[in-house]
Write a protein that holds these residues in place. Structure first.
Motif, short mmCIF file in Angstrom:
data_model
loop_
_atom_site.label_atom_id
_atom_site.label_comp_id
_atom_site.label_asym_id
_atom_site.label_seq_id
_atom_site.Cartn_x
_atom_site.Cartn_y
_atom_site.Cartn_z
N ALA A 112 1.11 -1.10 -0.45
CA ALA A 112 0.33 -0.30 -0.14
C ALA A 112 1.30 1.46 0.12
N LYS A 113 1.94 0.87 0.68
CA LYS A 113 2.27 2.41 0.79
C LYS A 113 3.24 2.36 -0.38
N ALA A 114 4.31 1.73 -1.71
CA ALA A 114 4.49 1.97 -2.40
C ALA A 114 3.36 2.43 -3.46
N LEU A 115 2.59 2.09 -3.38
CA LEU A 115 1.02 2.67 -3.99
C LEU A 115 0.89 4.10 -4.08
N PHE A 116 0.66 4.53 -2.31
CA PHE A 116 0.25 5.79 -2.29
C PHE A 116 1.16 6.65 -2.56
N ASP A 117 3.14 6.20 -2.52
CA ASP A 117 3.96 6.86 -3.22
C ASP A 117 4.04 7.30 -4.29
N GLU A 118 3.71 6.06 -5.67
CA GLU A 118 3.20 6.77 -6.80
C GLU A 118 2.47 7.01 -6.81
N ASN A 119 0.61 6.45 -6.17
CA ASN A 119 -0.29 7.97 -6.51
C ASN A 119 -0.97 7.80 -5.40
N PRO A 120 -1.04 9.28 -5.06
CA PRO A 120 -1.37 10.12 -3.89
C PRO A 120 -3.15 9.75 -3.84
N ASN A 121 -3.44 9.21 -4.53
CA ASN A 121 -5.03 9.55 -4.75
C ASN A 121 -5.53 8.20 -5.66
N PRO A 122 -5.12 6.93 -4.91
CA PRO A 122 -5.81 5.99 -5.58
C PRO A 122 -6.93 5.33 -5.68
N SER A 124 -10.54 2.75 -5.18
CA SER A 124 -11.04 1.64 -4.91
C SER A 124 -9.99 0.40 -5.92
N GLU A 125 -10.26 1.06 -7.03
CA GLU A 125 -9.99 -0.09 -8.00
C GLU A 125 -8.25 0.10 -8.08
N ASP A 126 -7.10 1.38 -8.06
CA ASP A 126 -6.05 0.67 -8.06
C ASP A 126 -5.58 0.16 -6.19
N ILE A 127 -6.31 0.68 -5.27
CA ILE A 127 -6.06 -0.41 -3.97
C ILE A 127 -6.11 -1.85 -4.05
N HIS A 128 -7.27 -2.39 -5.08
CA HIS A 128 -7.27 -3.52 -5.42
C HIS A 128 -6.13 -3.86 -6.43
N ARG A 129 -6.05 -3.51 -7.55
CA ARG A 129 -4.73 -3.63 -7.88
C ARG A 129 -3.99 -4.55 -7.50
N ALA A 130 -3.07 -3.24 -6.38
CA ALA A 130 -1.70 -3.10 -5.73
C ALA A 130 -1.83 -4.56 -4.29
N LEU A 131 -2.75 -4.53 -4.26
CA LEU A 131 -3.01 -5.29 -3.58
C LEU A 131 -3.15 -6.92 -4.12
N GLU A 132 -3.87 -6.89 -4.67
CA GLU A 132 -3.69 -8.54 -5.42
C GLU A 132 -2.70 -9.12 -4.97
N GLY A 133 -1.43 -9.27 -4.92
CA GLY A 133 -0.55 -10.66 -4.74
C GLY A 133 -0.31 -10.67 -3.22
N ASN A 134 -1.40 -9.77 -2.59
CA ASN A 134 -0.76 -10.23 -0.51
C ASN A 134 -2.31 -10.79 -0.33
N ILE A 135 -1.74 -12.29 0.27
CA ILE A 135 -2.93 -13.30 0.37
C ILE A 135 -2.64 -12.77 2.21
N CYS A 136 -4.66 -13.10 2.44
CA CYS A 136 -4.31 -13.21 3.81
C CYS A 136 -5.36 -14.27 3.75
#
Ligand code: FES
Ligand code: FES
Length: 159
Positions: A112-122, A124-136
């Motif tokens: 999420a930090k990598a996303l915010f550093d690149e795109n301060p206004n993500p 929901s779709e941007d966030i979903h995409r950024a986290l899709e490699g993180n399994i919980c």
């Protein structure tokens, strides 16, 4: 195999480490440099538990030979908080109950930090995409994504 000196920046500080260049970054971070926040899950690039930032991009550190990070900047979960203050992502994750066993949490926060550093206004779709490699395996993602959306909004408010 002989060890080589490998120099890189870890959470903003210059580090020299003696390692086999083929050793995986996650193992060097944990076993040689003693930062245990980065977790080991699958070790095959499939879970995101080992996510760190490499020159600003979120990567799976179990797939990166440490020889490849020479001269580069690595940020782990230990480098996300600044000036003894939690990052808004960390605060929102705690406040919103988005952490259960916590095993996935460092990787999610770093992604999420990598996303915010690149795109301060993500959105929901941007966030979903950024986290899709993180399994919980615990939270089911809804609370996690809500917390990240809230963190993005808090960061915008703080300007
Ligand atoms: S431990 Fe690296 S992706 Fe799973
Ligand atoms: S909180 Fe347990 S795996 Fe995500």
């Amino acid at each position: 195999m002989s060890l080589k000196k490998i120099s890189f920046f870890l959470n903003g500080e210059a580090k020299d480490v003696y390692a086999n260049p083929g050793d995986m970054l996650v193992d060097v971070i944990r076993d040689k440099l003693g930062l245990l926040g980065t977790k080991v899950g699958c070790k095959t690039g499939g879970c995101g538990a080992c996510t760190v930032m490499l020159d600003g991009l979120a990567v799976n550190s179990c797939m990166i030979p440490v020889g490849k990070v020479a001269g580069k900047s690595v940020v782990t979960i230990e480098g996300v908080a600044e000036n003894n203050e939690l990052h808004p992502i960390q605060e929102a994750m705690m406040e919103d109950g988005a952490v259960q066993c916590g095993y996935c949490t460092p990787g999610i926060i770093v992604s999420a930090k990598a996303l915010f550093d690149e795109n301060p206004n993500p959105d929901s779709e941007d966030i979903h995409r950024a986290l899709e490699g993180n399994i919980c395996r615990c939270t089911g993602y809804i609370k996690v994504e809500e917390a990240i959306v809230k963190a993005a909004s808090n960061i915008r408010k703080e300007g």
